[in-house]
Design a protein around this motif. Structure first.
Motif, PDB file in Angstrom:
ATOM      1  N   ALA A  70       0.777  -1.385   0.218  1.00  0.00           N
ATOM      2  CA  ALA A  70       0.400   0.071  -0.370  1.00  0.00           C
ATOM      3  C   ALA A  70       0.916   1.330  -0.125  1.00  0.00           C
ATOM      4  O   ALA A  70       0.319   2.098  -0.196  1.00  0.00           O
ATOM      5  CB  ALA A  70      -1.254  -0.476   1.272  1.00  0.00           C
ATOM      6  N   CYS A  71       1.934   1.320   0.684  1.00  0.00           N
ATOM      7  CA  CYS A  71       2.512   2.622   0.815  1.00  0.00           C
ATOM      8  C   CYS A  71       3.176   2.459  -0.703  1.00  0.00           C
ATOM      9  O   CYS A  71       4.048   4.002  -1.122  1.00  0.00           O
ATOM     10  CB  CYS A  71       4.310   2.337   1.459  1.00  0.00           C
ATOM     11  SG  CYS A  71       5.236   1.250   1.324  1.00  0.00           S
ATOM     12  N   LEU A  72       3.631   1.910  -1.904  1.00  0.00           N
ATOM     13  CA  LEU A  72       3.997   2.994  -2.628  1.00  0.00           C
ATOM     14  C   LEU A  72       3.188   3.449  -3.457  1.00  0.00           C
ATOM     15  O   LEU A  72       3.884   3.790  -4.354  1.00  0.00           O
ATOM     16  CB  LEU A  72       4.507   0.571  -3.250  1.00  0.00           C
ATOM     17  CG  LEU A  72       5.742   0.090  -2.612  1.00  0.00           C
ATOM     18  CD1 LEU A  72       5.570  -0.925  -3.756  1.00  0.00           C
ATOM     19  CD2 LEU A  72       6.357   0.934  -2.307  1.00  0.00           C
ATOM     20  N   GLY A  73       1.866   3.530  -3.142  1.00  0.00           N
ATOM     21  CA  GLY A  73       0.813   4.071  -4.353  1.00  0.00           C
ATOM     22  C   GLY A  73       1.014   3.806  -5.168  1.00  0.00           C
ATOM     23  O   GLY A  73       0.841   2.169  -5.669  1.00  0.00           O
ATOM     24  N   ARG A  74       1.369   4.275  -6.629  1.00  0.00           N
ATOM     25  CA  ARG A  74       1.409   3.797  -7.816  1.00  0.00           C
ATOM     26  C   ARG A  74       2.331   2.724  -8.511  1.00  0.00           C
ATOM     27  O   ARG A  74       1.869   2.468  -9.369  1.00  0.00           O
ATOM     28  CB  ARG A  74       1.015   4.811  -9.177  1.00  0.00           C
ATOM     29  CG  ARG A  74      -0.112   5.825  -8.962  1.00  0.00           C
ATOM     30  CD  ARG A  74      -0.726   6.885  -9.926  1.00  0.00           C
ATOM     31  NE  ARG A  74       0.820   6.590 -11.083  1.00  0.00           N
ATOM     32  CZ  ARG A  74       1.458   7.962 -11.440  1.00  0.00           C
ATOM     33  NH1 ARG A  74       0.737   8.878 -11.211  1.00  0.00           N
ATOM     34  NH2 ARG A  74       1.818   7.842 -12.887  1.00  0.00           N
ATOM     35  N   GLU A  94       7.267  -1.394   4.649  1.00  0.00           N
ATOM     36  CA  GLU A  94       7.923  -2.134   3.574  1.00  0.00           C
ATOM     37  C   GLU A  94       6.757  -2.270   3.244  1.00  0.00           C
ATOM     38  O   GLU A  94       5.751  -1.693   2.892  1.00  0.00           O
ATOM     39  CB  GLU A  94       7.150  -3.345   5.182  1.00  0.00           C
ATOM     40  CG  GLU A  94       7.868  -3.315   6.792  1.00  0.00           C
ATOM     41  CD  GLU A  94       7.667  -4.350   7.717  1.00  0.00           C
ATOM     42  OE1 GLU A  94       9.161  -5.166   8.129  1.00  0.00           O
ATOM     43  OE2 GLU A  94       7.106  -4.518   7.758  1.00  0.00           O
ATOM     44  N   PHE A  95       7.944  -3.689   2.764  1.00  0.00           N
ATOM     45  CA  PHE A  95       6.560  -4.037   1.008  1.00  0.00           C
ATOM     46  C   PHE A  95       7.342  -5.439   0.505  1.00  0.00           C
ATOM     47  O   PHE A  95       8.170  -4.821   0.938  1.00  0.00           O
ATOM     48  CB  PHE A  95       5.896  -2.484  -0.176  1.00  0.00           C
ATOM     49  CG  PHE A  95       7.782  -1.945  -1.147  1.00  0.00           C
ATOM     50  CD1 PHE A  95       8.563  -2.751  -1.615  1.00  0.00           C
ATOM     51  CD2 PHE A  95       8.895  -1.305  -0.026  1.00  0.00           C
ATOM     52  CE1 PHE A  95      10.202  -2.808  -2.318  1.00  0.00           C
ATOM     53  CE2 PHE A  95      10.066  -1.214  -0.427  1.00  0.00           C
ATOM     54  CZ  PHE A  95      10.774  -1.303  -1.787  1.00  0.00           C
ATOM     55  N   ASP A  96       6.560  -5.198   0.077  1.00  0.00           N
ATOM     56  CA  ASP A  96       6.875  -7.226  -0.634  1.00  0.00           C
ATOM     57  C   ASP A  96       6.808  -7.090  -1.838  1.00  0.00           C
ATOM     58  O   ASP A  96       7.066  -6.243  -2.803  1.00  0.00           O
ATOM     59  CB  ASP A  96       5.578  -7.997  -0.485  1.00  0.00           C
ATOM     60  CG  ASP A  96       4.917  -8.303   0.874  1.00  0.00           C
ATOM     61  OD1 ASP A  96       5.841  -8.621   1.857  1.00  0.00           O
ATOM     62  OD2 ASP A  96       3.673  -8.092   0.674  1.00  0.00           O
ATOM     63  N   VAL A  97       8.429  -7.745  -2.228  1.00  0.00           N
ATOM     64  CA  VAL A  97       9.447  -8.097  -3.220  1.00  0.00           C
ATOM     65  C   VAL A  97       8.473  -9.929  -3.758  1.00  0.00           C
ATOM     66  O   VAL A  97       9.211 -10.493  -2.888  1.00  0.00           O
ATOM     67  CB  VAL A  97      10.723  -8.347  -2.842  1.00  0.00           C
ATOM     68  CG1 VAL A  97      11.656  -7.392  -5.057  1.00  0.00           C
ATOM     69  CG2 VAL A  97      11.144  -6.404  -2.899  1.00  0.00           C
ATOM     70  N   TYR A  98       8.601  -9.682  -5.622  1.00  0.00           N
ATOM     71  CA  TYR A  98       8.111 -11.279  -5.886  1.00  0.00           C
ATOM     72  C   TYR A  98       9.237 -11.003  -6.571  1.00  0.00           C
ATOM     73  O   TYR A  98       9.270 -10.613  -7.982  1.00  0.00           O
ATOM     74  CB  TYR A  98       6.950 -11.881  -5.959  1.00  0.00           C
ATOM     75  CG  TYR A  98       5.332 -11.230  -5.402  1.00  0.00           C
ATOM     76  CD1 TYR A  98       5.809 -12.907  -4.411  1.00  0.00           C
ATOM     77  CD2 TYR A  98       5.359 -10.659  -4.328  1.00  0.00           C
ATOM     78  CE1 TYR A  98       4.997 -13.242  -3.005  1.00  0.00           C
ATOM     79  CE2 TYR A  98       4.566 -10.417  -3.367  1.00  0.00           C
ATOM     80  CZ  TYR A  98       4.388 -11.751  -2.480  1.00  0.00           C
ATOM     81  OH  TYR A  98       3.331 -11.673  -1.557  1.00  0.00           O
ATOM     82  N   VAL A  99      10.126 -12.301  -6.901  1.00  0.00           N
ATOM     83  CA  VAL A  99      11.147 -12.084  -8.031  1.00  0.00           C
ATOM     84  C   VAL A  99      10.392 -13.981  -8.848  1.00  0.00           C
ATOM     85  O   VAL A  99      10.299 -14.784  -8.025  1.00  0.00           O
ATOM     86  CB  VAL A  99      12.334 -12.753  -7.112  1.00  0.00           C
ATOM     87  CG1 VAL A  99      13.009 -12.816  -8.036  1.00  0.00           C
ATOM     88  CG2 VAL A  99      12.929 -12.002  -6.176  1.00  0.00           C
ATOM     89  N   PHE A 115       9.974 -11.486  -0.718  1.00  0.00           N
ATOM     90  CA  PHE A 115      10.893 -11.189   0.686  1.00  0.00           C
ATOM     91  C   PHE A 115      10.343  -9.716   0.943  1.00  0.00           C
ATOM     92  O   PHE A 115       9.399  -9.208  -0.403  1.00  0.00           O
ATOM     93  CB  PHE A 115      12.954 -11.157   0.525  1.00  0.00           C
ATOM     94  CG  PHE A 115      13.321 -10.235  -0.500  1.00  0.00           C
ATOM     95  CD1 PHE A 115      13.216  -8.880  -0.880  1.00  0.00           C
ATOM     96  CD2 PHE A 115      13.242 -11.038  -2.094  1.00  0.00           C
ATOM     97  CE1 PHE A 115      13.848  -8.293  -2.145  1.00  0.00           C
ATOM     98  CE2 PHE A 115      13.958 -10.519  -3.356  1.00  0.00           C
ATOM     99  CZ  PHE A 115      14.529  -9.212  -2.711  1.00  0.00           C
ATOM    100  N   VAL A 116      10.722  -9.017   1.504  1.00  0.00           N
ATOM    101  CA  VAL A 116      10.463  -7.869   2.617  1.00  0.00           C
ATOM    102  C   VAL A 116      11.372  -6.730   2.679  1.00  0.00           C
ATOM    103  O   VAL A 116      12.485  -7.163   2.753  1.00  0.00           O
ATOM    104  CB  VAL A 116       9.343  -7.741   3.409  1.00  0.00           C
ATOM    105  CG1 VAL A 116       8.491  -6.733   4.487  1.00  0.00           C
ATOM    106  CG2 VAL A 116       8.579  -9.105   3.674  1.00  0.00           C
TER     107      VAL A 116
END
Ligand SMILES: [Zn+2]
Length: 130
Positions: A70-74, A94-99, A115-116
């Motif tokens: 949510a914190c990443l906005g667009r 914090e945000f999630d990253v999917y590889v 990962f976060v």
């Protein structure tokens, strides 16, 4: 990126799918169904990896990093380069990253890791952290 947290490895699921492909339970068409957008993201934002494709054995695979939060906005849901990831990690909570590994030759694609990144609970990343 030494600040990766909550790392989840999807190697088991990947192996299971590859085993299914090997014995015919899953067709190559189903396993190698990379969406055109994913192939484009791999081309423009993907990280080259020396690991050969598990399906066609060519060495053009790339790792694409997708960010969610949510914190990443667009920016949420977009593919990001390594440099962009580092910037986001410095400037966001914090945000999630999917590889996802993507083979442009045969279309193989699979989630390999998540990962976060980002600031957690008031923690600030110092310049020494990396
Ligand atoms: Zn391939």
């Amino acid at each position: 990126m030494s600040s990766q947290r909550d790392v989840v490895d999807y190697a088991l699921q990947r192996r299971a799918l590859l085993a299914d492909v090997a014995c015919g339970r899953t067709s190559l068409g189903e396993a190698c169904d990379a969406h055109p957008y994913l192939l484009l993201a791999a081309k423009h934002y993907g990280d080259p990896t020396p690991t050969p494709c598990p399906v066609c054995d060519k060495r053009h695979q790339r790792h694409v990093h997708y960010v969610y939060g949510a914190c990443l906005g667009r920016a949420a849901g977009q593919a990001k380069s390594r440099g962009e990831l580092a910037d986001l990690a410095r400037t966001h909570d914090e945000f999630d990253v999917y590889v996802v590994e993507v083979c442009p030759d045969c279309g193989w694609n699979h989630l390999i890791r998540s990962f976060v990144l980002g600031h957690s609970g008031g923690e600030t990343l110092s310049a020494a952290d990396g």
